[in-house]
Design a protein around this motif. Structure first.
Motif, mmCIF file in Angstrom:
data_model
loop_
_atom_site.group_PDB
_atom_site.id
_atom_site.type_symbol
_atom_site.label_atom_id
_atom_site.label_comp_id
_atom_site.label_asym_id
_atom_site.label_seq_id
_atom_site.Cartn_x
_atom_site.Cartn_y
_atom_site.Cartn_z
ATOM 1 N N ALA A 231 101.486 -8.041 -17.344
ATOM 2 C CA ALA A 231 100.167 -8.441 -16.875
ATOM 3 C C ALA A 231 100.182 -9.874 -16.349
ATOM 4 O O ALA A 231 99.538 -10.190 -15.338
ATOM 5 C CB ALA A 231 99.140 -8.299 -18.000
ATOM 6 N N GLU A 235 99.276 -11.086 -12.533
ATOM 7 C CA GLU A 235 98.297 -12.134 -12.256
ATOM 8 C C GLU A 235 98.860 -13.179 -11.304
ATOM 9 O O GLU A 235 98.139 -13.735 -10.471
ATOM 10 C CB GLU A 235 97.877 -12.821 -13.562
ATOM 11 C CG GLU A 235 97.003 -11.967 -14.459
ATOM 12 C CD GLU A 235 96.661 -12.667 -15.762
ATOM 13 O OE1 GLU A 235 95.926 -12.076 -16.560
ATOM 14 O OE2 GLU A 235 97.146 -13.804 -15.970
ATOM 15 N N PRO A 239 97.194 -10.845 -4.807
ATOM 16 C CA PRO A 239 96.405 -9.668 -5.198
ATOM 17 C C PRO A 239 96.755 -8.407 -4.414
ATOM 18 O O PRO A 239 96.785 -7.309 -4.991
ATOM 19 C CB PRO A 239 94.962 -10.111 -4.924
ATOM 20 C CG PRO A 239 94.997 -11.594 -5.041
ATOM 21 C CD PRO A 239 96.338 -12.009 -4.509
ATOM 22 N N LYS A 254 98.270 1.930 -15.091
ATOM 23 C CA LYS A 254 97.489 1.046 -14.218
ATOM 24 C C LYS A 254 96.265 0.507 -14.951
ATOM 25 O O LYS A 254 95.986 -0.702 -14.922
ATOM 26 C CB LYS A 254 97.065 1.809 -12.959
ATOM 27 C CG LYS A 254 96.217 0.998 -12.002
ATOM 28 C CD LYS A 254 95.952 1.762 -10.717
ATOM 29 C CE LYS A 254 95.097 2.984 -10.953
ATOM 30 N NZ LYS A 254 94.776 3.688 -9.689
ATOM 31 N N LEU A 258 95.558 -3.474 -16.002
ATOM 32 C CA LEU A 258 94.366 -4.140 -15.463
ATOM 33 C C LEU A 258 93.499 -4.699 -16.583
ATOM 34 O O LEU A 258 92.918 -5.789 -16.452
ATOM 35 C CB LEU A 258 93.560 -3.156 -14.614
ATOM 36 C CG LEU A 258 94.095 -2.871 -13.208
ATOM 37 C CD1 LEU A 258 93.340 -1.712 -12.575
ATOM 38 C CD2 LEU A 258 93.991 -4.116 -12.313
ATOM 39 N N GLU A 259 93.420 -3.991 -17.694
ATOM 40 C CA GLU A 259 92.625 -4.474 -18.825
ATOM 41 C C GLU A 259 93.250 -5.711 -19.465
ATOM 42 O O GLU A 259 92.549 -6.564 -20.011
ATOM 43 C CB GLU A 259 92.480 -3.367 -19.865
ATOM 44 C CG GLU A 259 91.572 -2.228 -19.416
ATOM 45 C CD GLU A 259 91.515 -1.103 -20.432
ATOM 46 O OE1 GLU A 259 92.365 -1.118 -21.367
ATOM 47 O OE2 GLU A 259 90.650 -0.214 -20.297
ATOM 48 N N MET A 261 94.955 -8.021 -17.789
ATOM 49 C CA MET A 261 94.864 -9.149 -16.871
ATOM 50 C C MET A 261 93.555 -9.910 -17.093
ATOM 51 O O MET A 261 92.547 -9.323 -17.517
ATOM 52 C CB MET A 261 94.948 -8.658 -15.421
ATOM 53 C CG MET A 261 96.305 -8.071 -15.038
ATOM 54 S SD MET A 261 96.294 -7.279 -13.397
ATOM 55 C CE MET A 261 96.008 -8.717 -12.338
ATOM 56 N N GLU A 265 91.388 -12.567 -12.346
ATOM 57 C CA GLU A 265 92.572 -12.143 -11.598
ATOM 58 C C GLU A 265 92.533 -10.651 -11.285
ATOM 59 O O GLU A 265 93.034 -10.216 -10.246
ATOM 60 C CB GLU A 265 93.842 -12.464 -12.399
ATOM 61 C CG GLU A 265 94.031 -13.929 -12.738
ATOM 62 C CD GLU A 265 94.347 -14.772 -11.512
ATOM 63 O OE1 GLU A 265 94.639 -14.203 -10.443
ATOM 64 O OE2 GLU A 265 94.282 -16.014 -11.627
ATOM 65 N N SER A 266 91.957 -9.860 -12.178
ATOM 66 C CA SER A 266 91.958 -8.414 -11.976
ATOM 67 C C SER A 266 90.871 -7.939 -11.011
ATOM 68 O O SER A 266 91.035 -6.904 -10.359
ATOM 69 C CB SER A 266 91.802 -7.696 -13.322
ATOM 70 O OG SER A 266 90.552 -7.983 -13.915
ATOM 71 N N GLU A 267 89.750 -8.669 -10.920
ATOM 72 C CA GLU A 267 88.646 -8.221 -10.078
ATOM 73 C C GLU A 267 89.039 -8.028 -8.618
ATOM 74 O O GLU A 267 88.741 -7.001 -8.016
ATOM 75 C CB GLU A 267 87.456 -9.177 -10.205
ATOM 76 C CG GLU A 267 86.641 -8.993 -11.459
ATOM 77 C CD GLU A 267 86.178 -7.552 -11.660
ATOM 78 O OE1 GLU A 267 85.688 -6.937 -10.677
ATOM 79 O OE2 GLU A 267 86.315 -7.035 -12.778
ATOM 80 N N VAL A 269 91.938 -7.459 -7.438
ATOM 81 C CA VAL A 269 92.901 -6.355 -7.386
ATOM 82 C C VAL A 269 92.166 -5.015 -7.464
ATOM 83 O O VAL A 269 92.488 -4.060 -6.729
ATOM 84 C CB VAL A 269 93.935 -6.487 -8.520
ATOM 85 C CG1 VAL A 269 94.871 -5.273 -8.531
ATOM 86 C CG2 VAL A 269 94.726 -7.776 -8.379
ATOM 87 N N LYS A 270 91.172 -4.930 -8.329
ATOM 88 C CA LYS A 270 90.395 -3.694 -8.453
ATOM 89 C C LYS A 270 89.672 -3.362 -7.146
ATOM 90 O O LYS A 270 89.569 -2.190 -6.763
ATOM 91 C CB LYS A 270 89.384 -3.819 -9.595
ATOM 92 C CG LYS A 270 90.007 -3.852 -10.984
ATOM 93 C CD LYS A 270 88.942 -4.064 -12.056
ATOM 94 C CE LYS A 270 89.538 -4.110 -13.448
ATOM 95 N NZ LYS A 270 88.514 -4.367 -14.498
#
Length: 427
Positions: A231, A235, A239, A254, A258-259, A261, A265-267, A269-270
């Protein structure tokens, strides 16, 4: 320059390779030797040479006419341009032999280099080994000795014994290489050795390297790392590259990564994962250069000077109403880097806007993206949603990644047959 008959392998790393007429061929990346089952010096089979296209090929030692302090020269004749692949009875001196734990006179030591020496029959062998004793004192290095091959014990190789190796010699070479070249080196190493290097790299440097690895190597390395470290590496990646990698993983993996991260940083990417990988929304970076209209030319140039910013992203500054993070406020236009350089630093970017450049919808397919970049001669283009908010920017390098055939990172040039039968089959 005087040709030498003995040279240490670590000093050959990165040496330029020239043809008989002085034309540049590439650079030395490793030395290939035959595994020795007896306590005799292994025979050197050839060199791994990286071409300007990043393809790595095998050059037999019979083709090497001179090894000098600053260059390697090849003799006449053609060399097979197929991508190098290591065989089971071979070892890579720099990639696999150096940093091995050995014994000298019952004392523990680390192998730091190996000497290639030309024999009377003009063959090359690994005759000498440079080893550093372990003193047992924390942080204190022992003396380095140069010994004959048969004076060093414990030279069983990693793929046979499974014992760990150090990576200091490899890391010292990586310090002078680009991430893409390090990735090419790691791709050629056995999985065990690749994992050892990954353990020793910091998250930022490892992330840069992972972005340049072939897809299968990316997934393999991510699966090897523990979830927390994986993770952290995701990060640190761009992205869009992180989204591409996560999209190839099973859904359960996946979601779990993501959880782990950080939310900030994950937003982005999502958001990228909501689009297909072959559309503008899937290809774009969610972190383009964005300023508000009251920013000055000097402020925009300062942002473009960021050395960590990809060159294509730095080629264009987008001007939007607040907020300046994607998805931004209303998109107003863009300013090309060349225009920024021609304007007085104290003027506002609002006075240099290009409002006529067409934008890209997030669902634009590859064919539309290709026509867009060809028509406008750009390396970066804005992606807007239906409400005229900037949600990202597509760069031409990301487009090329998807247009090139699969496996292009490993293959470089298309295969072609040599003019005469000199190839890896001769080893």
């Amino acid at each position: 320059m005087v040709a030498v008959t003995r040279v240490f392998a670590a000093r050959m790393a990165g040496l330029p390779v020239f043809g008989p007429d002085g034309e540049p061929i590439g650079r030395v990346r490793d030395v290939v030797a035959a595994l020795s089952v007896r306590r005799q010096p292994p025979r050197v089979l050839g060199l791994v040479v990286e071409l300007p296209t990043r393809r790595r090929i095998f050059v037999p030692m019979l083709r090497v006419t001179r090894i000098e302090a600053a260059a390697v020269t090849l003799t006449t004749g053609s060399v097979n341009l197929r991508a190098f692949t290591k065989r089971p009875n071979e070892m890579l001196v720099l990639g696999e032999l150096l940093d091995a734990q050995v014994r000298i006179e019952s004392a523990s030591a680390v192998l730091v280099d190996s000497a290639l020496e030309q024999t009377r029959t003009r063959d090359w062998q690994l005759t000498k080994l440079a080893v550093r004793e372990r003193t047992g004192r924390l942080g204190r290095r022992g003396p380095t000795k140069v010994l004959d091959w048969d004076q060093v014990e414990g030279l069983e190789f990693a793929e046979v014994t499974g014992s760990p190796q150090g990576v200091q010699q490899l890391l010292s070479m990586f310090d002078t290489m680009r991430a893409v070249d390090v990735a090419s080196t790691l791709h050629e190493l056995p999985s065990k050795r690749r994992y050892e290097v990954a353990e020793a790299l910091d998250d930022e440097w490892l992330a840069d390297i992972v972005e340049e690895l072939p897809e299968d190597d990316q997934k393999d390395l991510l699966a090897y790392l523990d979830d927390e470290r994986a993770a952290d590496v995701l990060e640190a990646m761009n992205p869009d590259d992180a989204a591409d990698l996560l999209a190839e993983l099973p859904e359960i993996d996946k979601v779990r990564l993501l959880e782990l991260m950080a939310p900030e940083e994950s937003e982005p990417v999502k958001r990228l994962l909501e689009f297909s990988a072959d559309t503008a929304g899937g290809l774009m970076t969610p972190e383009p250069l964005v300023v508000t209209p009251d920013a000055t030319i000097a402020e925009a140039l300062a942002m473009a000077r960021n050395p960590d910013l990809p060159i294509a992203v730095a080629s264009m500054v987008f001007v939007c109403r607040a907020p300046s993070a994607t998805p931004t406020g209303r998109y107003l236009g863009c300013v090309h880097l060349q225009r920024l350089l021609r304007e007085p630093p104290s003027t506002l970017v609002a006075g240099a806007l290009d409002t006529d450049l067409a934008s890209l919808p997030p669902l634009a397919p590859l064919s539309e993206l290709t026509r867009y970049f060809a028509a406008y001669n750009l390396v970066c283009g804005p992606v807007l949603d239906d409400e005229e908010h900037l949600i990202g920017a597509v760069t031409v390098d990301d487009l090329l990644d998807h247009l090139l055939p699969g496996g292009w990172r490993q293959s470089g040039l298309p295969d072609r047959e040599p003019e005469e039968p000199t190839s890896q089959e001769a080893r």
